[in-house]
Design a protein around this motif. Sequence first.
Motif, short mmCIF file in Angstrom:
data_model
loop_
_atom_site.label_atom_id
_atom_site.label_comp_id
_atom_site.label_asym_id
_atom_site.label_seq_id
_atom_site.Cartn_x
_atom_site.Cartn_y
_atom_site.Cartn_z
N ARG A 1 -9.98 -1.04 16.44
CA ARG A 1 -10.68 -0.19 15.70
C ARG A 1 -10.55 1.38 16.17
NH1 ARG A 1 -15.95 -1.59 14.13
NH2 ARG A 1 -15.37 -3.62 14.59
N ILE B 1 -4.90 2.01 2.91
CA ILE B 1 -4.62 0.79 3.08
C ILE B 1 -2.91 0.45 3.10
CG2 ILE B 1 -4.73 -1.51 2.26
CD1 ILE B 1 -7.59 -0.59 0.98
N GLY C 1 0.77 -1.06 -0.02
CA GLY C 1 -0.02 -0.05 -0.01
C GLY C 1 0.80 1.10 0.11
N THR D 1 0.58 -1.42 4.97
CA THR D 1 1.10 -2.41 5.92
C THR D 1 2.68 -2.01 5.80
OG1 THR D 1 -0.20 -4.32 5.08
CG2 THR D 1 1.71 -5.03 6.45
N ARG E 1 -9.48 6.14 0.86
CA ARG E 1 -9.19 4.92 1.82
C ARG E 1 -7.54 4.78 1.99
NH1 ARG E 1 -12.09 1.55 3.65
NH2 ARG E 1 -14.32 0.80 2.85
N SER F 1 -0.69 -3.20 10.28
CA SER F 1 -1.50 -2.88 8.78
C SER F 1 -2.81 -2.00 9.51
CB SER F 1 -2.35 -4.28 8.59
OG SER F 1 -1.31 -5.20 7.87
N ILE F 2 -2.88 -1.04 8.73
CA ILE F 2 -3.94 0.11 8.84
C ILE F 2 -4.94 0.05 7.56
CG2 ILE F 2 -4.55 2.45 9.35
CD1 ILE F 2 -1.81 2.61 10.63
N ASN F 3 -6.17 -0.11 7.88
CA ASN F 3 -7.25 0.22 6.86
C ASN F 3 -8.29 0.88 7.14
OD1 ASN F 3 -9.31 -0.32 4.79
ND2 ASN F 3 -9.42 -2.39 5.19
N ALA F 4 -8.37 2.32 6.75
CA ALA F 4 -9.10 3.37 7.39
C ALA F 4 -10.14 4.04 5.93
CB ALA F 4 -8.22 4.47 7.80
N ARG F 5 -10.96 4.77 6.29
CA ARG F 5 -11.74 5.25 5.58
C ARG F 5 -12.00 7.03 5.80
NH1 ARG F 5 -17.68 3.78 3.09
NH2 ARG F 5 -18.20 5.77 2.58
N GLY G 1 -11.53 3.21 11.12
CA GLY G 1 -10.61 2.46 10.59
C GLY G 1 -10.38 1.04 11.40
N THR G 2 -9.46 0.18 11.28
CA THR G 2 -9.02 -0.72 12.00
C THR G 2 -7.58 -1.07 11.94
OG1 THR G 2 -9.42 -2.31 10.19
CG2 THR G 2 -11.11 -2.14 11.72
#
Length: 144
Positions: free
Chosen positions: A139, A99, A89, A101, A97, A114-118, A126-127
């Motif tokens: 989260r 995304i 990412g 790692t 978004r 790892s981060i996954n956010a919106r 996000g998480t």
Amino acid sequence: MRSTTVAVIFATGLVLALPTTVGAASSSGTYKGKATSLDRDFRFGSVKMKVRGTKVTSLVIKAVTTTGCGNFMDVVFAPSDPETKIILGSAKLKNGRLIVTYRPVADVESQTTSINARVKGGKVTGTFKSGGICNNEGRFTAKR
């Protein structure tokens, strides 16, 4: 003459509408909030995320409980820090978004986060998940 006048009015309307449209879509700013465990039964510390244009310049999640390396740690994503190594990412927001790692310390290959956010409408959800030496997950939400 008439088609020229219509074209000028149309072009002027586009120029006047452009700053409003661009400003409304901007994600730039500082977002502040809180983090919790994935099932929301435990609260972690504060969240602070900074965005400039379409790039996340920093994300800090304070006081996250961990296993494997003590009780608490801060999850820090600082893409401009030479120690941070992005594996998958990028720090750029794509369609709102994030995304990514990354390794918080480039030389410690077994530790990744790892981060996954919106980002949408002045709010971030996000998480995150860290693994390797220090393990945690949760989260977060934050507002501008």
